[in-house]
Design an enzyme around this catalytic site. Structure first.
Site, PDB file in Angstrom:
ATOM      1  N   TYR A   1      80.016  39.901   4.773  1.00 22.09           N
ATOM      2  CA  TYR A   1      79.445  40.642   5.910  1.00 22.09           C
ATOM      3  C   TYR A   1      79.130  42.071   5.463  1.00 22.09           C
ATOM      4  CZ  TYR A   1      81.277  36.784   8.798  1.00 22.09           C
ATOM      5  OH  TYR A   1      81.571  35.549   9.328  1.00 22.09           O
TER       6      TYR A   1
ATOM      7  N   ARG B   1      75.441  34.036  19.533  1.00 25.98           N
ATOM      8  CA  ARG B   1      74.684  35.178  18.989  1.00 25.98           C
ATOM      9  C   ARG B   1      73.984  35.978  20.085  1.00 25.98           C
ATOM     10  NH1 ARG B   1      74.767  30.840  16.432  1.00 25.98           N
ATOM     11  NH2 ARG B   1      72.693  29.996  16.866  1.00 25.98           N
TER      12      ARG B   1
HETATM   13  P1  NAP Z   1      78.483  35.992  19.018  1.00 29.91           P
HETATM   14  O1  NAP Z   1      79.860  36.442  19.197  1.00 29.91           O
HETATM   15  O2  NAP Z   1      78.112  34.668  19.538  1.00 29.91           O
HETATM   16  O3  NAP Z   1      77.475  37.035  19.664  1.00 29.91           O
HETATM   17  C1  NAP Z   1      77.429  38.363  19.276  1.00 29.91           C
HETATM   18  C2  NAP Z   1      76.290  38.962  20.067  1.00 29.91           C
HETATM   19  O4  NAP Z   1      76.683  39.132  21.400  1.00 29.91           O
HETATM   20  C3  NAP Z   1      75.797  40.256  19.578  1.00 29.91           C
HETATM   21  O5  NAP Z   1      74.428  40.036  19.488  1.00 29.91           O
HETATM   22  C4  NAP Z   1      76.015  41.257  20.695  1.00 29.91           C
HETATM   23  O6  NAP Z   1      74.875  41.981  21.027  1.00 29.91           O
HETATM   24  C5  NAP Z   1      76.234  40.373  21.879  1.00 29.91           C
HETATM   25  N1  NAP Z   1      77.252  40.885  22.797  1.00 29.91           N
HETATM   26  C6  NAP Z   1      78.577  40.965  22.598  1.00 29.91           C
HETATM   27  N2  NAP Z   1      79.184  41.478  23.694  1.00 29.91           N
HETATM   28  C7  NAP Z   1      78.204  41.731  24.582  1.00 29.91           C
HETATM   29  C8  NAP Z   1      78.175  42.276  25.889  1.00 29.91           C
HETATM   30  N3  NAP Z   1      79.302  42.655  26.505  1.00 29.91           N
HETATM   31  N4  NAP Z   1      76.988  42.385  26.510  1.00 29.91           N
HETATM   32  C9  NAP Z   1      75.845  41.994  25.921  1.00 29.91           C
HETATM   33  N5  NAP Z   1      75.801  41.474  24.674  1.00 29.91           N
HETATM   34  C10 NAP Z   1      76.969  41.354  24.019  1.00 29.91           C
HETATM   35  O7  NAP Z   1      78.000  36.028  17.506  1.00 29.91           O
HETATM   36  P2  NAP Z   1      78.610  36.199  16.099  1.00 29.91           P
HETATM   37  O8  NAP Z   1      78.983  37.632  15.843  1.00 29.91           O
HETATM   38  O9  NAP Z   1      77.701  35.509  15.194  1.00 29.91           O
HETATM   39  O10 NAP Z   1      79.944  35.345  16.099  1.00 29.91           O
HETATM   40  C11 NAP Z   1      81.205  35.923  16.314  1.00 29.91           C
HETATM   41  C12 NAP Z   1      81.966  36.035  15.008  1.00 29.91           C
HETATM   42  O11 NAP Z   1      82.220  34.746  14.469  1.00 29.91           O
HETATM   43  C13 NAP Z   1      81.261  36.782  13.870  1.00 29.91           C
HETATM   44  O12 NAP Z   1      81.248  38.185  14.051  1.00 29.91           O
HETATM   45  C14 NAP Z   1      82.082  36.313  12.706  1.00 29.91           C
HETATM   46  O13 NAP Z   1      83.325  37.010  12.678  1.00 29.91           O
HETATM   47  C15 NAP Z   1      82.308  34.842  13.053  1.00 29.91           C
HETATM   48  N6  NAP Z   1      81.302  33.954  12.426  1.00 29.91           N
HETATM   49  C16 NAP Z   1      81.716  33.146  11.407  1.00 29.91           C
HETATM   50  C17 NAP Z   1      80.829  32.313  10.775  1.00 29.91           C
HETATM   51  C18 NAP Z   1      81.323  31.397   9.674  1.00 29.91           C
HETATM   52  O14 NAP Z   1      80.529  30.784   8.941  1.00 29.91           O
HETATM   53  N7  NAP Z   1      82.635  31.261   9.510  1.00 29.91           N
HETATM   54  C19 NAP Z   1      79.489  32.261  11.177  1.00 29.91           C
HETATM   55  C20 NAP Z   1      79.090  33.081  12.237  1.00 29.91           C
HETATM   56  C21 NAP Z   1      80.004  33.914  12.860  1.00 29.91           C
HETATM   57  P3  NAP Z   1      74.031  43.068  20.166  1.00 29.91           P
HETATM   58  O15 NAP Z   1      73.135  42.327  19.270  1.00 29.91           O
HETATM   59  O16 NAP Z   1      73.316  43.771  21.231  1.00 29.91           O
HETATM   60  O17 NAP Z   1      75.041  43.912  19.452  1.00 29.91           O
END
Ligand code: NAP
Length: 338
Positions: A57, A208
């Protein structure tokens, strides 16, 4: 904040975990260090104790920011640090690499960036199809015996791959994609985790951002933001997901007085022994954390949710686009980075 144990490790975590992929900047259109540090510190203050990160990351950036936020805030003892191994990179190109010698390098680099002497949960990021799974598992068991890590996890593994892994090392957790829109694991990984006492760190709990309530048909993304190419965000499909999100929001407000974001996170928590990984990079994005505890989704509502998904999303697509290439480029077999 509700708590859950992580496998048989003895570690306890909050059921919501902070995801810090976007905090690394790469594939999310950049990062702001001061905001990121404030977000991590704010998560701990709100009772969100598990912080999920990875070397890849931001190519070290996310881990460095997590380390700085915890050290400067004096918060290390209150945090459960979950990081990963097994993805290497060169010139911005990512490839799978879980060879034992690489893991030995990676763990030292992560400990340094995270400013700690032990990683709480160490997870293989993606299965490396060119390295025997048992070899990877044995190094992780050794690292645990040496006190460098406390619990072991895998991510994006199938049940068959986990069987092989568990023959060589105790496994505590698995991290698959899982949210209202991406439910593939219900056929295999989720029942496997329940049967075998694994804790499930569900990634992309907000799909996402599609389940945050903010995304519309018009929302645009900047720079290298992965949502510019994520198939769910392309039209005409995006309209289907946005329509489902709006109906889910109306249902959540009418039934529970909650937003679609709270419904999406609560739904993940009600599915089994899960931790919902919620990606955020500004403290205010964590304000809805207060809406997650103390209620549950009943069976009637669950059926209505499924009906909304079936009606609105006629052309669903899996998150498979995120998988790194399966084969390591030939010139990277001797590469050491990190
Ligand atoms: P997610 O949690 O599904 O979504 C994050 C998105 O939500 C960001 O775009 C953010 O917006 C938005 N968001 C968060 N809180 C919000 C709120 N209160 N109001 C409006 N929008 C909000 O996506 P993710 O980060 O991909 O997944 C979570 C975590 O899972 C990652 O950070 C990572 O640690 C882990 N992950 C692991 C893998 C793997 O292969 N192991 C793959 C993907 C993810 P903005 O864009 O506006 O900031």
């Amino acid at each position: 904040m509700e708590q859950i144990g992580i496998g048989t490790s003895g570690l306890k975590s909050s059921r919501v975990g902070l995801g810090t992929w976007a905090i690394g900047g790469w594939m999310w259109g950049g990062t702001d260090e001061a905001q990121s540090i404030a977000t991590i510190q704010s998560a701990i203050e709100r009772g969100v104790t598990l912080i999920d990160t990875a070397p890849v990351y931001g190519f070290g950036r996310s881990e460095e920011i997590v380390g700085k936020a915890l050290a400067e805030g004096g918060l290390r003892e209150r945090a459960v640090i979950a990081t990963k191994l097994g993805l290497n990179w060169k010139d911005g190109k990512v490839y799978r690499d879980s060879r034992p010698e690489r893991i030995r390098q990676e763990v030292e680099a992560s400990l340094r960036r995270l400013q700690t002497d032990v990683i709480d949960l160490y997870q293989v990021h993606w299965p490396d199809l060119e390295t025997p799974i048992e070899d990877t598992a044995r190094v992780l068991a050794d690292l645990r015996r040496e006190g460098k890590i406390r619990a072991i996890g895998v991510s994006n593994y199938s049940p068959a791959q986990m069987d092989t892994f568990r023959a060589a090392a105790t496994l505590d957790a698995v991290q698959p994609p899982y949210n209202l829109f991406e439910r593939e694991i219900e056929a295999d990984v989720l029942p496997y985790a329940k049967e075998n006492g694994l804790t499930v760190l569900s990634y992309g709990a907000l799909c996402r951002g599609l389940l945050s309530g903010r995304i519309t048909a018009e929302t645009e993304f900047e720079g290298d933001d992965l949502r510019r190419s994520d198939p769910k965000f392309q039209q005409p499909r995006r309209n289907q997901y946005v329509a489902a999100m709006r109906e889910l929001d109306a249902l959540a407000r009418a039934r529970f007085g909650k937003s679609v974001l709270a419904l999406a996170v609560r739904w993940v928590l009600d599915q089994g022994p899960t931790i919902a990984l919620w990606g955020a990079r500004r403290p205010d994005q964590l304000d809805p954390v207060k809406d997650i505890d103390g209620w549950q989704i009943d069976d009637d509502t669950r059926r209505e949710i499924d009906a909304i998904l079936n009606r609105c999303i006629t052309d669903p697509v899996s998150p498979a686009f995120m998988a790194p290439p399966e084969k390591r480029p030939a010139d990277m077999n001797t590469q050491a980075v990190g």
